[in-house]
Design a protein around this motif. Structure first.
Motif, PDB file in Angstrom:
ATOM      1  N   ILE A  42      25.500  48.487  54.022  1.00 27.89           N
ATOM      2  CA  ILE A  42      26.509  47.466  53.726  1.00 27.89           C
ATOM      3  C   ILE A  42      27.366  47.156  54.953  1.00 27.89           C
ATOM      4  N   ASP A  43      27.475  45.873  55.241  1.00 26.09           N
ATOM      5  CA  ASP A  43      28.383  45.409  56.292  1.00 26.09           C
ATOM      6  C   ASP A  43      29.708  44.916  55.713  1.00 26.09           C
ATOM      7  N   HIS A  44      29.621  44.164  54.606  1.00 26.03           N
ATOM      8  CA  HIS A  44      30.814  43.524  54.044  1.00 26.03           C
ATOM      9  C   HIS A  44      30.767  43.580  52.517  1.00 26.03           C
ATOM     10  N   CYS A  45      31.953  43.616  51.908  1.00 25.26           N
ATOM     11  CA  CYS A  45      32.050  43.534  50.454  1.00 25.26           C
ATOM     12  C   CYS A  45      33.368  42.878  50.076  1.00 25.26           C
ATOM     13  N   GLY A  46      33.307  41.826  49.276  1.00 25.64           N
ATOM     14  CA  GLY A  46      34.506  41.151  48.814  1.00 25.64           C
ATOM     15  C   GLY A  46      35.177  41.919  47.685  1.00 25.64           C
ATOM     16  N   ILE A  47      36.477  41.694  47.539  1.00 26.77           N
ATOM     17  CA  ILE A  47      37.230  42.252  46.418  1.00 26.77           C
ATOM     18  C   ILE A  47      37.327  41.185  45.339  1.00 26.77           C
ATOM     19  N   CYS A  48      36.775  41.481  44.177  1.00 28.13           N
ATOM     20  CA  CYS A  48      36.775  40.563  43.041  1.00 28.13           C
ATOM     21  C   CYS A  48      37.771  41.058  42.002  1.00 28.13           C
ATOM     22  N   GLY A  49      38.342  40.136  41.238  1.00 27.25           N
ATOM     23  CA  GLY A  49      39.241  40.525  40.164  1.00 27.25           C
ATOM     24  C   GLY A  49      38.585  41.470  39.176  1.00 27.25           C
ATOM     25  N   SER A  50      37.272  41.344  39.001  1.00 32.79           N
ATOM     26  CA  SER A  50      36.549  42.239  38.102  1.00 32.79           C
ATOM     27  C   SER A  50      36.661  43.686  38.553  1.00 32.79           C
ATOM     28  N   ASP A  51      36.739  43.899  39.865  1.00 30.77           N
ATOM     29  CA  ASP A  51      36.871  45.261  40.377  1.00 30.77           C
ATOM     30  C   ASP A  51      38.138  45.913  39.837  1.00 30.77           C
ATOM     31  N   ILE A  52      39.220  45.149  39.823  1.00 34.58           N
ATOM     32  CA  ILE A  52      40.503  45.685  39.368  1.00 34.58           C
ATOM     33  C   ILE A  52      40.486  45.918  37.862  1.00 34.58           C
ATOM     34  N   HIS A  53      39.953  44.972  37.104  1.00 25.12           N
ATOM     35  CA  HIS A  53      39.838  45.176  35.654  1.00 25.12           C
ATOM     36  C   HIS A  53      39.051  46.449  35.345  1.00 25.12           C
ATOM     37  N   THR A  54      38.020  46.706  36.158  1.00 25.61           N
ATOM     38  CA  THR A  54      37.171  47.870  35.911  1.00 25.61           C
ATOM     39  C   THR A  54      37.889  49.178  36.236  1.00 25.61           C
ATOM     40  N   VAL A  55      38.510  49.268  37.412  1.00 27.91           N
ATOM     41  CA  VAL A  55      39.167  50.531  37.765  1.00 27.91           C
ATOM     42  C   VAL A  55      40.371  50.799  36.865  1.00 27.91           C
ATOM     43  N   ASP A  56      40.920  49.732  36.261  1.00 22.86           N
ATOM     44  CA  ASP A  56      42.038  49.881  35.318  1.00 22.86           C
ATOM     45  C   ASP A  56      41.577  50.106  33.882  1.00 22.86           C
ATOM     46  N   SER A  57      40.259  50.133  33.649  1.00 21.40           N
ATOM     47  CA  SER A  57      39.705  50.211  32.287  1.00 21.40           C
ATOM     48  C   SER A  57      40.228  49.070  31.408  1.00 21.40           C
ATOM     49  N   GLY A  58      40.448  47.912  32.023  1.00 19.59           N
ATOM     50  CA  GLY A  58      41.012  46.779  31.297  1.00 19.59           C
ATOM     51  C   GLY A  58      40.063  46.117  30.327  1.00 19.59           C
ATOM     52  N   TRP A  59      38.766  46.236  30.592  1.00 19.32           N
ATOM     53  CA  TRP A  59      37.780  45.609  29.722  1.00 19.32           C
ATOM     54  C   TRP A  59      37.047  46.624  28.852  1.00 19.32           C
ATOM     55  N   GLY A  60      37.500  47.848  28.867  1.00 27.13           N
ATOM     56  CA  GLY A  60      36.837  48.902  28.107  1.00 27.13           C
ATOM     57  C   GLY A  60      36.707  50.143  28.965  1.00 27.13           C
ATOM     58  N   PRO A  61      36.083  51.182  28.422  1.00 24.32           N
ATOM     59  CA  PRO A  61      35.977  52.455  29.141  1.00 24.32           C
ATOM     60  C   PRO A  61      35.223  52.314  30.464  1.00 24.32           C
ATOM     61  N   THR A  62      35.717  53.006  31.472  1.00 25.62           N
ATOM     62  CA  THR A  62      35.084  53.030  32.788  1.00 25.62           C
ATOM     63  C   THR A  62      34.468  54.399  33.030  1.00 25.62           C
ATOM     64  N   HIS A  63      33.300  54.396  33.694  1.00 25.77           N
ATOM     65  CA  HIS A  63      32.614  55.643  34.017  1.00 25.77           C
ATOM     66  C   HIS A  63      33.155  56.179  35.348  1.00 25.77           C
ATOM     67  N   TYR A  64      34.238  56.939  35.273  1.00 25.46           N
ATOM     68  CA  TYR A  64      34.810  57.507  36.491  1.00 25.46           C
ATOM     69  C   TYR A  64      34.013  58.743  36.922  1.00 25.46           C
ATOM     70  N   PRO A  65      33.983  59.037  38.239  1.00 25.40           N
ATOM     71  CA  PRO A  65      34.490  58.253  39.363  1.00 25.40           C
ATOM     72  C   PRO A  65      33.649  56.982  39.527  1.00 25.40           C
TER      73      PRO A  65
END
Length: 352
Positions: A42-65
């Motif tokens: 990987i050279d580059h990766c954008g930050i998407c709003g979905s990333d934040i919803h996921t780490v916050d468990s905003g859309w349902g349970p997240t598989h941490y880490p």
């Protein structure tokens, strides 16, 4: 013939280990490289709003880490024996999907609707058939099904290509589905990571584009992006003039303050509202507002193989580019905070 040897038997990245925590260095052992898989440095990766919803468990349970990130651009460093359309060293992009079944009896896969395949695996926070959780692009490498790695056109800078893999594809896919064309009246609600690209794609199609925002300081940005009209939803005169003015309305904001009934007033008879962002709370609106004007409302997820290819080709041809802010991957927490505080114009791209 011996199986290809991956360059990254262990992948290092930045993960969130529990809800409310910051990103920290973490490593994982990726799933075995299959015959149809590729490994990407990987050279580059954008930050998407979905990333934040996921780490916050905003859309349902997240598989941490969890390592998030699904706007990935990098080079192919290993490929399975059955991969013929990609070569080592190719510059490719990966969006929000890492796998679909592609079976002959899968109606969605066979009708270019593979984003809705019942065996869909997202680039992160999803489970493969073997039970392993997919991990995303805030990392040094990633493995995905080769069908979901796309050659980046030479006209597009790799850093600018990253947001096209998710944000660009998400906004262009419904335009392709509804066959939006020159002369159509297209509105875009929310001039942010998704919306600023939606304005550009609609403008390039020849549509009459109206940008809807609650931030007066985005008015000039929207015009530079190609909007013919800008409506400040908090301005009564703007709102009055925009009534019954649209054929299509793309909703790219997930703000809990969105007045959905108000949005219906902007639609002309038989107009169509398309949801592209996912609020964490239920959406409420007056049903009679739809019935009275014959308005329809639908959602659009991401885009499948065909739509991603068309998104990239159209962007290359029409010089559609995201407005980006660049940060090194190690500063991921700073990038996330900038997105959370709505200080970005309009996408953060992390680079290794």
């Amino acid at each position: 013939m011996s199986a290809p040897q991956p360059q990254f038997p262990v992948i290092h990245g930045y993960a969130v280990k529990a809800n409310g925590e910051a990103f920290v260095p973490w490593q994982y052992t990726p799933r075995k490289l299959g015959p149809n898989d590729i490994e990407i440095k990987i050279d580059h990766c954008g930050i998407c709003g979905s990333d934040i919803h996921t780490v916050d468990s905003g859309w349902g349970p997240t598989h941490y880490p969890i390592i998030v990130g699904h706007e990935i651009v990098g080079r192919v460093v290993t490929k399975g024996d059955s991969v013929k359309h990609l070569q080592l060293g190719d510059l490719v992009g990966v969006g929000a999907q890492a796998f679909a079944c592609q079976k002959s009896d899968c109606r969605n896969c066979q009708n270019s609707m593979d984003a809705y395949c019942p065996h869909f695996v997202g680039t992160y926070n999803a489970k493969y058939a073997d039970g392993q959780v997919s991990q995303g692009g805030y990392a040094e490498a990633v493995r995905v099904d080769s069908n979901y790695a796309f050659l980046i056109p030479k006209e597009i800078d790799p850093q600018e290509a990253a947001p096209l893999m998710c944000a660009g594809t998400t906004v262009f896919t419904p335009m392709l589905h509804h066959k939006m064309k020159k002369g159509d009246r297209v509105g875009v609600v929310g001039i942010g990571g998704l919306g600023h690209l939606a304005v550009q794609y609609a403008h390039a199609l020849g549509a009459e584009v109206t940008a809807f925002t609650t931030s007066e300081n985005k008015r000039q940005d929207a015009i530079k992006l190609g909007a013919h009209k800008v409506v400040n939803i908090r301005n009564e005169d703007d709102v009055k003039q925009a009534r019954l003015s649209l054929d299509y309305l793309l909703v790219t904001t997930n703000s809990k303050h969105t007045d959905w009934t108000l949005l219906t007033t902007f639609m002309d008879t038989s107009g169509h509202i398309i949801l592209l962002a996912v609020p964490e709370a239920p959406v409420n609106f007056n049903a009679f507002a739809l019935i009275h004007q014959g308005i329809s409302m639908s959602g659009s997820l991401i885009g499948g193989i065909e739509q991603v290819r068309e998104t990239l080709a159209f962007a290359a041809k029409h010089n559609i580019r995201p407005w980006i802010e660049k940060l090194p991957m190690k500063d991921v927490n700073e990038g996330i905070e900038r997105v959370r505080s709505n200080k970005v114009r309009f996408r953060v791209v992390l680079s290794n």
